[in-house]
Design a protein around this motif. Structure first.
Motif, mmCIF file in Angstrom:
data_model
loop_
_atom_site.group_PDB
_atom_site.id
_atom_site.type_symbol
_atom_site.label_atom_id
_atom_site.label_comp_id
_atom_site.label_asym_id
_atom_site.label_seq_id
_atom_site.Cartn_x
_atom_site.Cartn_y
_atom_site.Cartn_z
ATOM 1 N N LYS A 9 -6.001 3.092 -6.419
ATOM 2 C CA LYS A 9 -7.168 3.433 -5.618
ATOM 3 C C LYS A 9 -7.217 4.936 -5.352
ATOM 4 N N GLY A 10 -6.041 5.558 -5.250
ATOM 5 C CA GLY A 10 -5.969 7.006 -5.098
ATOM 6 C C GLY A 10 -6.155 7.521 -3.683
ATOM 7 N N ASP A 11 -6.203 6.639 -2.694
ATOM 8 C CA ASP A 11 -6.365 7.085 -1.304
ATOM 9 C C ASP A 11 -5.063 7.615 -0.718
ATOM 10 N N VAL A 12 -3.942 7.198 -1.282
ATOM 11 C CA VAL A 12 -2.629 7.596 -0.790
ATOM 12 C C VAL A 12 -1.917 8.352 -1.903
ATOM 13 N N HIS A 13 -1.373 9.514 -1.575
ATOM 14 C CA HIS A 13 -0.647 10.292 -2.567
ATOM 15 C C HIS A 13 0.536 9.467 -3.074
ATOM 16 N N PRO A 14 0.820 9.527 -4.374
ATOM 17 C CA PRO A 14 1.920 8.726 -4.922
ATOM 18 C C PRO A 14 3.265 8.944 -4.221
ATOM 19 N N LEU A 15 3.573 10.156 -3.799
ATOM 20 C CA LEU A 15 4.857 10.384 -3.118
ATOM 21 C C LEU A 15 4.930 9.637 -1.788
ATOM 22 N N ILE A 16 3.816 9.571 -1.090
ATOM 23 C CA ILE A 16 3.778 8.830 0.182
ATOM 24 C C ILE A 16 3.915 7.337 -0.109
ATOM 25 N N ALA A 17 3.192 6.858 -1.120
ATOM 26 C CA ALA A 17 3.262 5.439 -1.483
ATOM 27 C C ALA A 17 4.678 5.068 -1.911
ATOM 28 N N ILE A 18 5.328 5.924 -2.686
ATOM 29 C CA ILE A 18 6.702 5.658 -3.123
ATOM 30 C C ILE A 18 7.626 5.590 -1.910
ATOM 31 N N ALA A 19 7.501 6.548 -1.005
ATOM 32 C CA ALA A 19 8.354 6.573 0.188
ATOM 33 C C ALA A 19 8.204 5.287 0.997
ATOM 34 N N ILE A 20 6.979 4.839 1.194
ATOM 35 C CA ILE A 20 6.738 3.628 1.976
ATOM 36 C C ILE A 20 7.260 2.394 1.234
ATOM 37 N N PHE A 21 7.065 2.366 -0.083
ATOM 38 C CA PHE A 21 7.586 1.257 -0.895
ATOM 39 C C PHE A 21 9.106 1.161 -0.750
ATOM 40 N N ILE A 22 9.779 2.299 -0.820
ATOM 41 C CA ILE A 22 11.243 2.312 -0.717
ATOM 42 C C ILE A 22 11.684 1.897 0.685
ATOM 43 N N LEU A 23 10.980 2.374 1.705
ATOM 44 C CA LEU A 23 11.303 1.948 3.072
ATOM 45 C C LEU A 23 11.152 0.433 3.200
ATOM 46 N N ASP A 24 10.055 -0.116 2.684
ATOM 47 C CA ASP A 24 9.855 -1.567 2.742
ATOM 48 C C ASP A 24 10.985 -2.304 2.016
ATOM 49 N N PHE A 25 11.349 -1.801 0.841
ATOM 50 C CA PHE A 25 12.441 -2.418 0.088
ATOM 51 C C PHE A 25 13.724 -2.430 0.917
ATOM 52 N N LEU A 26 14.044 -1.299 1.543
ATOM 53 C CA LEU A 26 15.268 -1.216 2.344
ATOM 54 C C LEU A 26 15.197 -2.106 3.583
#
Length: 182
Positions: A9-26
Motif C-alpha cells: 500500500k505504501g503508507d508505511v515506510h518499509p523500515l518502519i514496517a520491518i521494525a514492527i513485524f520483528i517486534l510482533d515476532f518477538l
C-alpha cells in the motif's frame, strides 16, 4: 492487514514496517529457544527484500550484541500490553532504526561513501517512465529495475499520479499507466 499488504500500500515506510513485524515476532515468541536469532535472520531477509543491503557487509547481530542491555530493555518496554494492542512501539522503533543507522555508519567507515553509477532509485523509475511511449505497467518497471522494491515503485507511481504526470488505466495487477499530456 498483513505485512505484505502494508508495504504494498505504501503508507508505511518499509523500515518502519520491518521494525514492527520483528517486534510482533518477538512478542509472539513462537519458539522455545532461538527467537532472537530467528528475528535477526528475518530482519536481514526483509532488509534485503526492500533493498537495504547493509546486512550483507555489516553484522547486525554484532551491533545488537554490543547493545544487548538496551535491546532487552526496549523490547521489554515495547512489549508491555502488546497482547491488548496497547503497547508503545516507539522505544523499539527508535532502537531498531538506530541499529540500521549504526550499520550504515560502520559500512561508510570501512569503505567510504560510494555512489553507484546506476543512480537514485526514484530517478531511475522516473527516467524509465519518461522514456516510455504509450502505456506501461508496474511489471515493466520491475523488469527494467529488478533491484528496486515494490514499495519504492508504488511510492514513485503515487507521487507522479498526485502530481498529475501519470494516470492509471484499470486497477490491481493488470493496471496500465500512461503519461498525461501536461
Amino acid at each position: 492487514m498483513t505485512f505484505q499488504d502494508t508495504v504494498q500500500k505504501g503508507d508505511v515506510h518499509p523500515l518502519i514496517a520491518i521494525a514492527i513485524f520483528i517486534l510482533d515476532f518477538l512478542c509472539i515468541h513462537p519458539f522455545h529457544d532461538g527467537n532472537g536469532r530467528m528475528s535477526r535472520l528475518l530482519t536481514l531477509l526483509l532488509l534485503h527484500k526492500f533493498g537495504y543491503e547493509v546486512g550483507r557487509y555489516i553484522s547486525i547481530e554484532t551491533l545488537i550484541e554490543e547493545s544487548k542491555e538496551t535491546y532487552y530493555d526496549v523490547l521489554k518496554r515495547s512489549s508491555i500490553h502488546w497482547h491488548e494492542g496497547k503497547n508503545d512501539i516507539f522505544p523499539w522503533l527508535h532502537y531498531f532504526l538506530s541499529i540500521i543507522v549504526a550499520a550504515y555508519k560502520k559500512l561508510e567507515e570501512r569503505v567510504g561513501y560510494v555512489e553507484t553509477s546506476r543512480g537514485n532509485k526514484r530517478k531511475r523509475i522516473k527516467d524509465f517512465i519518461e522514456g516510455k511511449i504509450g502505456y506501461f505497467t508496474k511489471e515493466e518497471i520491475r523488469h527494467a529495475c529488478p533491484d528496486i522494491s515494490e514499495a519504492t515503485i508504488n511510492r514513485v507511481l503515487n507521487e507522479l499520479k498526485e502530481a498529475k504526470k501519470i494516470t492509471p488505466i484499470g486497477k490491481g495487477r493488470s493496471a496500465k499507466w500512461k503519461k498525461t499530456s501536461e
